[in-house]
Design an enzyme around this catalytic site. Structure first.
Site, PDB file in Angstrom:
ATOM      1  CE1 TYR A   1       0.595   1.526   4.330  1.00 31.65           C
ATOM      2  CE2 TYR A   1       0.725  -0.861   4.501  1.00 31.65           C
ATOM      3  CZ  TYR A   1       0.963   0.391   5.027  1.00 31.65           C
ATOM      4  OH  TYR A   1       1.591   0.526   6.252  1.00 31.65           O
ATOM      5  CB  CYS A   2       1.703   3.889  -1.694  1.00 30.89           C
ATOM      6  SG  CYS A   2       0.713   3.793  -3.197  1.00 30.89           S
ATOM      7  CB  THR A   3      -0.063   8.423  -0.186  1.00 33.36           C
ATOM      8  OG1 THR A   3       1.102   8.415   0.616  1.00 33.36           O
ATOM      9  CG2 THR A   3      -0.989   9.543   0.262  1.00 33.36           C
TER      10      THR A   3
ATOM     11  CB  ILE B   1      -3.375   5.464   3.016  1.00 34.14           C
ATOM     12  CG1 ILE B   1      -2.233   4.457   3.043  1.00 34.14           C
ATOM     13  CG2 ILE B   1      -3.801   5.805   4.443  1.00 34.14           C
ATOM     14  CD1 ILE B   1      -0.902   5.053   3.460  1.00 34.14           C
TER      15      ILE B   1
END
Length: 309
Positions: free
Chosen positions: A179-181, A208
Site C-alpha cells: 500500500y501507499c498514499t 490509504i
C-alpha cells in the site's frame, strides 16, 4: 455546516503519452487561468499529481485531462481544505511520474491485483500475507497499517534494492499486500515484484486515502495519520486534516512535542534536522523565514510562491 471551499484532487493514470512536452503548456495555461495550484507531472508513462481549487476549476482541469490519450476514465480522490493547500502551480515533464528507477517496469500491463478498501482488512489480517508499506520513512513514522513492514527507505528509488536484499526472507511463493498514499507507487512496486518473480501481489485500490475515506474509524486497522504532500501535512479518518505541521527546513512532519523542543525554530530547524544542518544553512533558513513573515505582514507575495512556468 458548509463544506470547506477548496477542493483537493489527487490523480494519476499510467498510459502512453508520446509527446508529454506538448501537453505541458496547454495544461499549465488552463490551470493558471482557473486559479488551480498544486503539482502535475507528465511523462511518457502517464500523468500524476495533486491539485486544488474551486469545484468548477478542478472539474475544468479534469475534463481537459480526460481528453489526453488513455485518460478518458481517469478518476480523482477528493478531499477538502479550508484554505488553498498549495503555494504555487507546477506542471513538469519528467522521465517517470513516480521514480522507481528500474527500466522495463510496466504498470499498464503488469500491476498487481487491486483490493477494495472494504476487503483490505481481511487480506492484511491473514498471517500468511506479507504486508509492505512502500512509502518513505518520514511518512511511515506518523502512521501505518497493523503488521506492515517498514522498509525504512528515504526514497521510492531505494525500494528495489531493499526488496532484492530481502527476497529470500519472504519464501519461495510469498503472498504480498502493498500500500501507499494514493495508489500510484503500488502500481509500480507491484509491477516490479511481478517482474522479480512474485506472482501473488496485491495492492490497496486508491491507497490509504481511499481507505480512510471509506472505512469507519471503529473498523479501521490504520494507526496514526497519513502524510499528504500539501499544506495540510496529514489527514485522518474521513480525510479530516490532521494535527501535524511541517518543518520548513527539512519538509518533515512535526508534532506538538517536536514544536516544544529546544531544537525547533519555525522555518529554521526541528529535532529531525537540527544536527543535519550547518549553522550557515540555518542562517539561510532564518533569512528566508524572515522574508516570508515580512511578506505576509505587508500582503506581498514572497518570491518562494511565484508561479513556475
Amino acid at each position: 455546516m458548509p463544506n470547506p471551499p477548496i477542493l483537493v484532487a489527487a490523480l494519476y493514470q499510467f498510459t502512453r503519452l508520446d509527446k508529454p512536452e506538448e501537453i505541458r503548456a496547454p495544461l499549465f495555461a488552463l490551470c493558471d487561468e482557473q486559479g488551480v495550484k498544486g503539482t502535475l507531472l507528465l511523462a511518457r508513462e502517464g500523468i500524476n499529481g495533486t491539485i486544488a481549487g474551486t469545484d468548477q476549476a478542478i472539474e475544468a482541469v479534469l475534463d481537459h485531462i480526460r481528453k489526453l490519450p488513455g485518460c478518458s476514465a481517469i478518476t480523482a480522490k477528493y478531499s477538502r481544505s479550508a484554505a488553498m493547500p498549495f503555494l504555487r502551480l507546477k506542471v513538469r515533464v519528467k522521465a517517470e511520474i513516480v521514480t522507481l528507477g528500474v527500466p522495463g517496469v510496466d504498470p499498464v500491463q503488469d500491476a498487481g491485483t487491486y483490493v477494495d478498501p472494504q476487503d483490505w482488512n481481511a487480506l492484511i489480517a491473514d498471517p500468511d500475507v506479507i504486508v509492505i508499506d512502500t512509502r518513505n520513512d518520514y511518512e511511515v513514522a506518523i502512521g501505518q497499517f497493523d503488521r506492515a513492514i517498514d522498509p525504512q527507505t528515504a526514497s521510492f528509488r531505494d525500494f528495489p534494492e531493499w526488496f532484492r536484499a530481502r527476497r529470500d526472507e519472504f519464501g519461495t511463493a510469498p503472498k504480498v499486500a502493498m500500500y501507499c498514499t494514493g495508489g500510484i507507487r503500488c502500481e509500480k512496486s507491484t509491477a516490479f515484484l511481478k517482474a522479480e518473480g512474485v506472482e501473488q501481489v496485491y495492492h490497496l485500490k486508491g491507497g490509504i486515502l481511499s481507505y480512510l475515506e471509506h472505512i469507519p474509524a471503529e473498523e479501521s486497522l490504520w494507526r496514526g495519520e497519513c502524510f499528504v504532500f500539501d499544506e495540510r501535512v496529514s489527514v485522518g479518518h474521513g480525510l479530516r486534516q490532521g494535527a501535524l505541521a511541517l518543518c520548513r527546513a527539512c519538509r518533515n512532519p512535526i508534532s506538538e512535542d517536536d514544536r516544544a523542543s529546544d531544537l525547533f525554530a519555525d522555518g529554521i530547524s526541528c529535532p529531525a534536522c537540527f544536527h543535519e544542518r550547518t549553522p550557515q544553512q540555518r542562517a539561510g533558513y532564518a533569512e528566508r523565514q524572515r522574508q516570508a513573515v515580512l511578506a505576509r505582514r505587508t500582503g506581498r507575495a514572497h518570491i518562494g510562491v511565484k508561479l513556475e512556468r
